[in-house]
Design a protein around this motif. Sequence first.
Motif, PDB file in Angstrom:
ATOM      1  N   GLU A 151     -39.695 -71.360  24.765  1.00 20.21           N
ATOM      2  CA  GLU A 151     -38.381 -70.659  24.500  1.00 20.21           C
ATOM      3  C   GLU A 151     -38.515 -69.845  23.198  1.00 20.21           C
ATOM      4  O   GLU A 151     -38.103 -68.586  23.219  1.00 20.21           O
ATOM      5  CB  GLU A 151     -37.109 -71.674  24.518  1.00 20.21           C
ATOM      6  CG  GLU A 151     -35.799 -71.077  24.406  1.00 20.21           C
ATOM      7  CD  GLU A 151     -34.855 -71.988  24.370  1.00 20.21           C
ATOM      8  OE1 GLU A 151     -33.705 -71.527  24.223  1.00 20.21           O
ATOM      9  OE2 GLU A 151     -35.045 -73.192  24.238  1.00 20.21           O
ATOM     10  N   HIS A 157     -38.529 -65.511  22.753  1.00 22.20           N
ATOM     11  CA  HIS A 157     -37.762 -64.672  21.789  1.00 22.20           C
ATOM     12  C   HIS A 157     -38.658 -63.837  20.911  1.00 22.20           C
ATOM     13  O   HIS A 157     -38.164 -62.634  20.234  1.00 22.20           O
ATOM     14  CB  HIS A 157     -37.005 -65.773  20.746  1.00 22.20           C
ATOM     15  CG  HIS A 157     -35.644 -66.244  21.420  1.00 22.20           C
ATOM     16  ND1 HIS A 157     -34.437 -65.714  21.994  1.00 22.20           N
ATOM     17  CD2 HIS A 157     -35.302 -67.747  21.600  1.00 22.20           C
ATOM     18  CE1 HIS A 157     -33.669 -66.466  22.521  1.00 22.20           C
ATOM     19  NE2 HIS A 157     -34.333 -67.973  22.251  1.00 22.20           N
ATOM     20  N   TYR A 202     -36.564 -64.455  12.770  1.00 20.09           N
ATOM     21  CA  TYR A 202     -35.776 -65.801  12.982  1.00 20.09           C
ATOM     22  C   TYR A 202     -35.590 -66.654  11.982  1.00 20.09           C
ATOM     23  O   TYR A 202     -34.611 -67.419  11.971  1.00 20.09           O
ATOM     24  CB  TYR A 202     -36.096 -66.357  14.349  1.00 20.09           C
ATOM     25  CG  TYR A 202     -35.901 -65.678  15.464  1.00 20.09           C
ATOM     26  CD1 TYR A 202     -34.629 -65.937  16.291  1.00 20.09           C
ATOM     27  CD2 TYR A 202     -36.851 -64.590  16.296  1.00 20.09           C
ATOM     28  CE1 TYR A 202     -34.261 -65.050  17.373  1.00 20.09           C
ATOM     29  CE2 TYR A 202     -36.501 -63.817  17.256  1.00 20.09           C
ATOM     30  CZ  TYR A 202     -35.325 -64.216  18.033  1.00 20.09           C
ATOM     31  OH  TYR A 202     -34.955 -63.394  19.058  1.00 20.09           O
ATOM     32  N   LYS A 218     -27.692 -71.237  19.079  1.00 10.29           N
ATOM     33  CA  LYS A 218     -27.630 -71.295  20.558  1.00 10.29           C
ATOM     34  C   LYS A 218     -26.455 -71.319  21.024  1.00 10.29           C
ATOM     35  O   LYS A 218     -26.594 -71.133  22.535  1.00 10.29           O
ATOM     36  CB  LYS A 218     -28.269 -72.871  20.906  1.00 10.29           C
ATOM     37  CG  LYS A 218     -29.806 -73.133  20.326  1.00 10.29           C
ATOM     38  CD  LYS A 218     -30.078 -74.355  20.648  1.00 10.29           C
ATOM     39  CE  LYS A 218     -31.393 -74.949  19.724  1.00 10.29           C
ATOM     40  NZ  LYS A 218     -31.485 -76.319  20.128  1.00 10.29           N
ATOM     41  N   GLU A 273     -23.253 -63.268  24.056  1.00  7.05           N
ATOM     42  CA  GLU A 273     -24.761 -63.881  23.923  1.00  7.05           C
ATOM     43  C   GLU A 273     -24.744 -64.784  22.915  1.00  7.05           C
ATOM     44  O   GLU A 273     -23.984 -64.896  21.855  1.00  7.05           O
ATOM     45  CB  GLU A 273     -25.535 -62.776  23.745  1.00  7.05           C
ATOM     46  CG  GLU A 273     -25.570 -61.885  25.007  1.00  7.05           C
ATOM     47  CD  GLU A 273     -26.787 -60.689  24.757  1.00  7.05           C
ATOM     48  OE1 GLU A 273     -28.068 -61.200  24.466  1.00  7.05           O
ATOM     49  OE2 GLU A 273     -26.574 -59.412  24.696  1.00  7.05           O
ATOM     50  N   ASN A 274     -25.944 -65.687  22.794  1.00  3.57           N
ATOM     51  CA  ASN A 274     -26.019 -66.556  21.792  1.00  3.57           C
ATOM     52  C   ASN A 274     -26.832 -65.905  20.764  1.00  3.57           C
ATOM     53  O   ASN A 274     -27.337 -64.543  20.986  1.00  3.57           O
ATOM     54  CB  ASN A 274     -26.719 -67.808  21.972  1.00  3.57           C
ATOM     55  CG  ASN A 274     -28.109 -67.730  22.639  1.00  3.57           C
ATOM     56  OD1 ASN A 274     -29.117 -67.059  21.977  1.00  3.57           O
ATOM     57  ND2 ASN A 274     -28.454 -68.288  23.597  1.00  3.57           N
ATOM     58  N   GLN A 323     -30.425 -64.790  21.153  1.00  2.00           N
ATOM     59  CA  GLN A 323     -30.786 -63.814  22.282  1.00  2.00           C
ATOM     60  C   GLN A 323     -30.526 -62.385  21.475  1.00  2.00           C
ATOM     61  O   GLN A 323     -31.293 -61.595  21.842  1.00  2.00           O
ATOM     62  CB  GLN A 323     -30.012 -64.259  23.534  1.00  2.00           C
ATOM     63  CG  GLN A 323     -30.391 -65.138  24.387  1.00  2.00           C
ATOM     64  CD  GLN A 323     -29.290 -65.537  25.494  1.00  2.00           C
ATOM     65  OE1 GLN A 323     -28.183 -65.354  25.280  1.00  2.00           O
ATOM     66  NE2 GLN A 323     -30.030 -65.934  26.628  1.00  2.00           N
ATOM     67  N   PHE A 324     -29.354 -62.579  20.962  1.00  2.00           N
ATOM     68  CA  PHE A 324     -28.606 -61.066  20.428  1.00  2.00           C
ATOM     69  C   PHE A 324     -29.938 -60.553  19.375  1.00  2.00           C
ATOM     70  O   PHE A 324     -30.072 -59.329  19.150  1.00  2.00           O
ATOM     71  CB  PHE A 324     -27.645 -61.196  19.921  1.00  2.00           C
ATOM     72  CG  PHE A 324     -26.700 -60.010  19.895  1.00  2.00           C
ATOM     73  CD1 PHE A 324     -25.980 -59.590  20.955  1.00  2.00           C
ATOM     74  CD2 PHE A 324     -26.478 -59.277  18.590  1.00  2.00           C
ATOM     75  CE1 PHE A 324     -25.266 -58.470  21.093  1.00  2.00           C
ATOM     76  CE2 PHE A 324     -26.029 -57.995  18.575  1.00  2.00           C
ATOM     77  CZ  PHE A 324     -25.234 -57.768  19.679  1.00  2.00           C
ATOM     78  N   GLU A 367     -32.919 -60.572  19.299  1.00  2.00           N
ATOM     79  CA  GLU A 367     -34.485 -60.341  19.657  1.00  2.00           C
ATOM     80  C   GLU A 367     -34.626 -58.935  19.321  1.00  2.00           C
ATOM     81  O   GLU A 367     -35.620 -58.421  19.299  1.00  2.00           O
ATOM     82  CB  GLU A 367     -34.610 -60.468  21.231  1.00  2.00           C
ATOM     83  CG  GLU A 367     -34.514 -61.718  21.856  1.00  2.00           C
ATOM     84  CD  GLU A 367     -34.369 -62.017  22.958  1.00  2.00           C
ATOM     85  OE1 GLU A 367     -34.173 -61.229  23.933  1.00  2.00           O
ATOM     86  OE2 GLU A 367     -34.606 -63.187  23.337  1.00  2.00           O
TER      87      GLU A 367
END
Length: 153
Positions: free
Chosen positions: A62, A66, A94, A116, A125-126, A129-130, A132
Amino acid sequence: MNKKEKACDLIIEEPAAIYGEKPGMPKGEAMGPGETVACIRAGLPMVEFEALQALLGLGAEELAGHLGISRSTLVRRRKGRRLDPQESDRLLRYARLYARAKSTLGDEAAAQQWLKAPTRALGYENPLQFAETEAGAREVENLLGRIEHGVFS
């Protein structure tokens, strides 16, 4: 392994990139911007990936997703024990967001959960994800700033 790579090897449990610390130095001794860039250019060691994975409470695949790392590339990175510069830069993104969320929300569990969870301000979106993209990560940081200052978002 060249001199720059050796200087960026870390033997710690939490990603030094989060704190901007000098590898092998006591906590609190920050790396300068040039040192941080040099470590990214050399590629961060996989221990940084694994430590951030634990802090975010994500599976390896996961987090790799990302960071834009395929399953086969992740296997190669583990064997080589080092990320490439682009992956290192994304990992640092991150790590920076995690540190900001932890600071804003007060503890690790709250930061993990918030990163998350789908968020209305990010189009449901979490934040992971946003973030990225760099533009997305900046918006997540802006949202954390608004939360910190009590601005309704």
